[in-house]
Write an enzyme that holds these catalytic residues in place. Structure first.
Site, PDB file in Angstrom:
ATOM      1  CG  HIS A 131      -9.614  -0.626   2.613  1.00  0.00           C
ATOM      2  ND1 HIS A 131      -8.701  -2.017   1.810  1.00  0.00           N
ATOM      3  CD2 HIS A 131      -9.361  -0.009   1.726  1.00  0.00           C
ATOM      4  CE1 HIS A 131      -8.085  -2.134   1.316  1.00  0.00           C
ATOM      5  NE2 HIS A 131      -9.328  -0.397   0.402  1.00  0.00           N
ATOM      6  CG  ASP A 208      -5.208   0.620   7.527  1.00  0.00           C
ATOM      7  OD1 ASP A 208      -4.664   1.731   6.994  1.00  0.00           O
ATOM      8  OD2 ASP A 208      -6.097   0.333   7.027  1.00  0.00           O
ATOM      9  CD  GLN A 211      -6.355   6.779   2.117  1.00  0.00           C
ATOM     10  OE1 GLN A 211      -6.055   7.742   1.342  1.00  0.00           O
ATOM     11  NE2 GLN A 211      -6.735   5.082   0.781  1.00  0.00           N
ATOM     12  CE  LYS A 234      -3.676   3.182  -0.271  1.00  0.00           C
ATOM     13  NZ  LYS A 234      -4.917   3.482  -1.690  1.00  0.00           N
ATOM     14  CB  CYS A 372     -12.271  -1.896  -0.191  1.00  0.00           C
ATOM     15  SG  CYS A 372     -11.096  -2.313  -2.093  1.00  0.00           S
TER      16      CYS A 372
HETATM   17  N1  PMP Z   1      -6.852   0.579   4.377  1.00  0.00           N
HETATM   18  C1  PMP Z   1      -6.940   1.290   4.233  1.00  0.00           C
HETATM   19  C2  PMP Z   1      -7.807   3.155   4.645  1.00  0.00           C
HETATM   20  C3  PMP Z   1      -6.946   2.099   2.336  1.00  0.00           C
HETATM   21  O1  PMP Z   1      -7.174   3.033   1.935  1.00  0.00           O
HETATM   22  C4  PMP Z   1      -6.430   0.966   1.797  1.00  0.00           C
HETATM   23  C5  PMP Z   1      -5.752   1.301   0.152  1.00  0.00           C
HETATM   24  N2  PMP Z   1      -6.727   1.072  -0.171  1.00  0.00           N
HETATM   25  C6  PMP Z   1      -5.918  -0.325   2.549  1.00  0.00           C
HETATM   26  C7  PMP Z   1      -5.660   0.270   3.861  1.00  0.00           C
HETATM   27  C8  PMP Z   1      -4.922  -1.329   1.704  1.00  0.00           C
HETATM   28  O2  PMP Z   1      -4.061  -0.839   1.154  1.00  0.00           O
HETATM   29  P1  PMP Z   1      -2.929  -1.780   0.489  1.00  0.00           P
HETATM   30  O3  PMP Z   1      -3.448  -2.470  -0.562  1.00  0.00           O
HETATM   31  O4  PMP Z   1      -2.009  -0.614  -0.197  1.00  0.00           O
HETATM   32  O5  PMP Z   1      -2.339  -2.341   0.377  1.00  0.00           O
END
Ligand code: PMP
Length: 414
Positions: A131, A208, A211, A234, A372
């Site tokens: 991401h 990270d 998910q 999430k 993203c």
């Molecule tokens: N890493 C991953 C794999 C994600 O799916 C996301 C959120 N889509 C993020 C990081 C960022 O998370 P947040 O927007 O809650 O900071």
């Protein structure tokens, strides 16, 4: 012998759905079908009630007050820290830092540990399926320090190329920062192997878990990661709060992130001493209400049972995969052996955004675009995908509606 069971027997879906007020609403005159859970999950009534309860009954600033309201608010806020510690199997509550979310947690490590430990010519390894939150902070750090960012490639199924990873590791590798589960593909990465290999080269590892935390059992001690990040929103909790886990020694040795109230022990113009863990990294008044309700969300998951939720979601994944594959011209992007309930797909000659709009007209919320993860889309040579991601409250019948909607949309658009 493995037990076989139906979705309905394993989870009382009607009862679960009853606890998510938003699922009662309609969109464009149709019952809402919410398949955008990888972006953010919906919130159970218990979580919404926890927010209202805090503001209605014990709103106060925490830690410094000696009056009853402040004590109640502090106790509830700190109870979430204990809940998080249990949720991810951390050795101590001091290893749990509250942040605004995964993004801030990764930036915290890049700006503190990274600034202190990464020197010119050092190397940081990420993967092609990250991401943007796990790419850009490391790019900023590497630019600043004249360090090198290396990328583990992904194969056509959406799995990490482990042999390529091994070749990237070397004496200059300082950190490997890897997504546990890809938000765009659903791939579950072999983090244990990745971490072992990195440690053998003396590198630290950040995972990270944005998910993975909602689907998989997380045990940071067994995983042996050095840092782990995830977001409340999430895991059925509110937005605006998340977690950075770090091994105690690393967090102790790291420099501070933001300066202000709460992160200090004593302040004078001659110099300032910093607070103990975990408060050293929590400057200013935190997001008290959302953190308390985040604890409620984690209790809710525990109560429903993570393994039962996972079994249910896996059945939905299997069913949706089979049904989607029958649609002519549809190609699933990401067919890793180990996957969670996220399905990305493209349909030949059809733009994902057009699909998304037509599905929304039927009350079906899916995500379209690059998720993203633009570098990953580039590696598959596509501008984006349509993504359906499932949660505990989704049903087979909703997937049937998705398939009907898709078949009609594809006919119209191609
Ligand atoms: N890493 C991953 C794999 C994600 O799916 C996301 C959120 N889509 C993020 C990081 C960022 O998370 P947040 O927007 O809650 O900071």
């Amino acid at each position: 012998m493995t037990e076989t069971f139906t979705i309905e027997k394993s989870l009382d879906i009607a009862h679960i759905r009853d606890q998510f007020p938003i699922l009662k609403r309609t969109v464009k005159g149709k019952p809402l079908i919410y398949f955008d859970n990888a972006a953010t999950s919906q919130k159970p009534k218990q979580v919404i009630d926890a927010l209202v309860d805090y503001y209605s009954n014990y709103n106060a600033n925490i830690h410094r007050g000696i009056h009853s309201l402040a004590e109640e608010a502090t106790a509830a806020y700190e109870a979430t820290r204990d809940e998080v510690q249990r949720f991810i199997g951390a050795a101590s509550r001091e290893e749990i830092i509250f942040t605004r979310g995964t993004t801030e947690s990764i930036n915290l490590v890049a700006f503190t540990w990274g600034r202190q430990n990464v020197k010119e010519g050092d190397e940081i390894i990420i993967s092609e399926m990250e991401h943007h939150s796990n790419i850009v902070p490391w790019q900023i750090l590497c630019l600043d320090k004249k360090a090198v960012l290396k990328v583990i490639p992904v194969n056509e199924k959406g799995e990490l190329k482990m042999d390529a990873y091994e070749k990237l590791l070397g004496p200059r590798t300082k950190l490997v920062s890897l997504v546990h589960v890809s938000n765009a593909l659903g791939t579950v990465n072999p983090v244990r192997d990745v971490i072992d290999l990195a440690h053998r080269h003396g590198a630290h590892v950040m995972i990270d878990g944005a998910q993975s935390s909602v689907h998989l059992d997380i045990d940071v001690q067994a995983m042996d990661c050095d840092f782990f990040a995830f977001s409340s929103h999430k895991v059925y909790g509110p937005t605006g709060v998340g977690v950075l886990y770090g091994k105690k020694q690393l967090l102790t040795d790291m420099s501070v992130f933001q300066g202000g109230g709460e992160m200090i022990k004593e302040v004078s113009f001659a110099g300032t001493s910093y607070n103990d863990l975990p408060y050293k990294y929590e400057a200013g008044t935190p997001n008290i209400a959302d953190t308390i309700a985040f604890g409620t969300a984690l209790e809710f998951i525990k109560h429903v049972g993570k393994d039962r939720i996972r079994d249910h979601e896996n059945q939905l994944l299997e069913y949706a995969t089979q049904r989607l594959k029958q649609i002519p011209g549809l190609r699933i992007i990401g067919e890793a052996k180990e996957k969670i309930s996220v399905i990305s797909f493209v349909v030949e000659g059809v733009h994902p955004q057009d699909l998304g709009i037509l599905l929304d007209n039927r009350g079906i919320a899916v995500r379209t675009g690059h998720h993203c993860a633009q570098p990953l889309m580039d590696s598959f040579n596509i501008p984006g995908t349509t993504r359906a991601s499932f949660a505990m409250y989704n049903t087979k019948e909703e997937i049937d509606e998705l398939i009907i909607g898709l078949e009609k949309a594809v006919k119209l658009l191609s």
